[in-house]
Enzyme design. Structure first.
Site, PDB file in Angstrom:
ATOM      1  N   ASP A   1      20.872  12.394  82.988  1.00  0.00           N
ATOM      2  CA  ASP A   1      19.573  12.036  82.308  1.00  0.00           C
ATOM      3  C   ASP A   1      19.411  10.967  83.423  1.00  0.00           C
ATOM      4  O   ASP A   1      20.547  10.719  84.170  1.00  0.00           O
ATOM      5  CB  ASP A   1      19.281  11.635  81.099  1.00  0.00           C
ATOM      6  CG  ASP A   1      19.924  10.239  81.053  1.00  0.00           C
ATOM      7  OD1 ASP A   1      20.908  10.213  81.213  1.00  0.00           O
ATOM      8  OD2 ASP A   1      19.444   9.153  80.515  1.00  0.00           O
TER       9      ASP A   1
ATOM     10  N   GLU B   1      21.890   8.068  78.855  1.00  0.00           N
ATOM     11  CA  GLU B   1      22.646   6.378  79.379  1.00  0.00           C
ATOM     12  C   GLU B   1      21.111   6.624  79.795  1.00  0.00           C
ATOM     13  O   GLU B   1      21.185   4.453  79.550  1.00  0.00           O
ATOM     14  CB  GLU B   1      23.693   7.566  80.526  1.00  0.00           C
ATOM     15  CG  GLU B   1      24.262   5.899  80.929  1.00  0.00           C
ATOM     16  CD  GLU B   1      23.617   4.729  81.860  1.00  0.00           C
ATOM     17  OE1 GLU B   1      24.746   3.734  81.234  1.00  0.00           O
ATOM     18  OE2 GLU B   1      23.239   5.101  82.158  1.00  0.00           O
TER      19      GLU B   1
HETATM   20 ZN   LIG Z   1      24.100   6.585  85.921  1.00  0.00          ZN
END
Ligand SMILES: [Zn+2]
Length: 452
Positions: free
Chosen positions: A80, A144
């Protein structure tokens, strides 16, 4: 090797895989599919999807080592990316090769953070045609940046993530060309400081001079957190010498400090940035300059962010700062201090076999004699979760300090990507070799023993 990796990175980074709410799920799913297919093509035997609350799953894929007792190395990266924001030279999701001041590079959102590392791990596995010299688990996180539930899943199902060595590739070098191992992460804590002095604002002409001013009281309190030289003035916060290869000129450039101004604090930059405490006022509620009335303020509050020595207990450190503020009573007025978030740092042991192997792998990959050791200002809670099983944790990757992560014109240097692939594959080879040497694996394995 590099050409196909660059082509792969251009493809993956063209997918706007943003896990934040309000963004479409389809690109996340497309990026997920792309990675699953790439891992499968690289020889992954067991590709699992983990639902951790993101628009697409987190991926765990296993590449079995040569023997059942082969050491297990877990490689972590995330797919992501941050939302693009404004101010780009070229469109953020049209990854664009160009000549940067650090050599050939690619510009685009997520090319460095962290898709370069996803691609580097893939590249390292391709080196072995899917049969690495150790067992490799690849963990590709789907959220994350947004902050998903992976950490609690790791704590709930330690077996799934169990490893002898964990390589966290969500960072990189001090500067391009300087191989860097991040060996510590500072802990962090937050406090909310409030002052309430009046039932409502009152006219500064009629009441100012005697009415207790909440905003001034808060400012007085915040001003006691540092010495005149800018060092943290709160007692009890740990700080240790740390030899830093980061120069003051480089730091000034990275932080874009205005010419002629001093930096905060005394002592080496390593102590100020990595092993020592930092206190930052990150938010302050006050009437705006454009709209504020000429009145004594009845109420004021600020959020104070604390960064802590990698091995100091964050609650202890937070308590030192809270107590300091509570004891102050500026103008005789008590402050209300709320202890908010407190999270530990991480202090990697630097005497284990994987650390030794990583140092030599990084030297070989970047063709240098030395490896810089740095700490990072950020906190990675997942690092502690993955280390909980006793794995040796190594932090290095293809990003660098000038990669402009989370900012417009994020970029990755192609030579850094290439060197990361070499470093990872060398590390895997070395760990396999060390294991074979220590167990005498080839001689002891009856299947492989020469016929008598
Ligand atoms: Zn990162």
């Amino acid at each position: 090797m590099t050409d196909s990796l660059v082509a792969d990175l251009l493809e993956l980074a063209a997918i706007p895989s943003i896990a934040f709410p309000g963004y479409p799920a389809e690109p996340m799913q497309r990026a997920h599919r792309w990675i699953v297919e790439a891992l499968t093509a690289a020889g992954a035997r067991n590709v699992q999807d983990l639902d951790v609350g993101d628009p697409a799953p987190t991926i765990v894929a296993t590449f079995p080592g040569p023997r059942p007792d082969s050491p297990v190395v877990l490689l972590y990266a995330h797919y992501d990316v941050q939302p693009p924001g404004d101010g780009w030279t070229t469109p953020p999701f049209t990854p664009t090769p160009y000549e940067s001041e650090d050599g050939p590079a690619i510009r685009g959102r997520g090319v460095a953070d962290d898709k370069a590392n996803v691609i580097a791990q893939l590249g390292a596995l391709r080196v072995f045609d899917g049969r690495p010299p150790v067992t490799v688990k690849v963990l590709v996180d789907s959220g994350e940046e947004y902050g998903n539930e992976l950490e609690s899943l790791v704590l709930d199902q330690p077996d799934l993530f169990a490893a002898d060595v964990v390589v966290i590739a969500d960072l990189g070098n001090l500067r391009p060309g300087t191989p860097t191992l991040t060996t510590a992460l500072r802990g962090s804590a937050e406090l909310l400081v409030e002052v309430c002095t009046l039932d409502g604002p009152c006219h500064s002409g009629s009441y100012g001079g005697a009415a207790p001013d909440a905003l001034l009281t808060l400012i007085q309190a915040l001003a006691t957190l540092h010495t005149p030289a800018g060092d943290v003035a709160v007692e009890g916060l740990r700080r240790e010498p740390w030899d830093s290869e980061l120069t003051e000129a480089e730091f000034r450039d990275l932080a874009s400090v205005r010419d002629g101004l001093p930096l905060f604090g005394t002592g080496g930059l390593g102590e100020r940035l990595w092993s020592g405490p930092a206190i930052t006022v990150t938010a302050l509620d006050a009437p705006s300059v454009d709209n504020g009335p000429a009145a004594v303020q009845p109420y004021a509050r600020a959020r104070v962010n604390l960064r802590i020595h990698p091995s100091q207990d964050p609650h202890e450190a937070q308590q030192f700062v809270a107590q300091h503020l509570e004891d102050l009573k500026p103008f005789g007025i008590p402050l209300l201090v709320t202890r908010e978030y407190a999270g530990p740092g991480f202090d990697a042991p630097t005497n284990g076999p994987a650390y030794q192997a990583a140092v030599s792998a990084l030297r070989a990959a970047w063709e240098t004699d030395t490896v810089s050791l740095v700490a990072n200002g950020g906190t990675v809670p997942l690092v502690n979760a993955l280390a909980a099983s006793g794995a040796e944790v190594l932090l290095f990757g293809a990003q660098d300090n000038r990669a402009r992560q989370h900012a417009p014109d994020e970029r990755v240097v192609i030579a850094e990507l290439r060197a990361t692939v070499v470093a990872l594959s060398t590390l895997l080879t070395e760990l396999g070799q060390r294991h074979d040497d220590s167990t005498g694996a080839i001689g002891n394995d009856p299947d492989l023993a020469p016929p008598s």
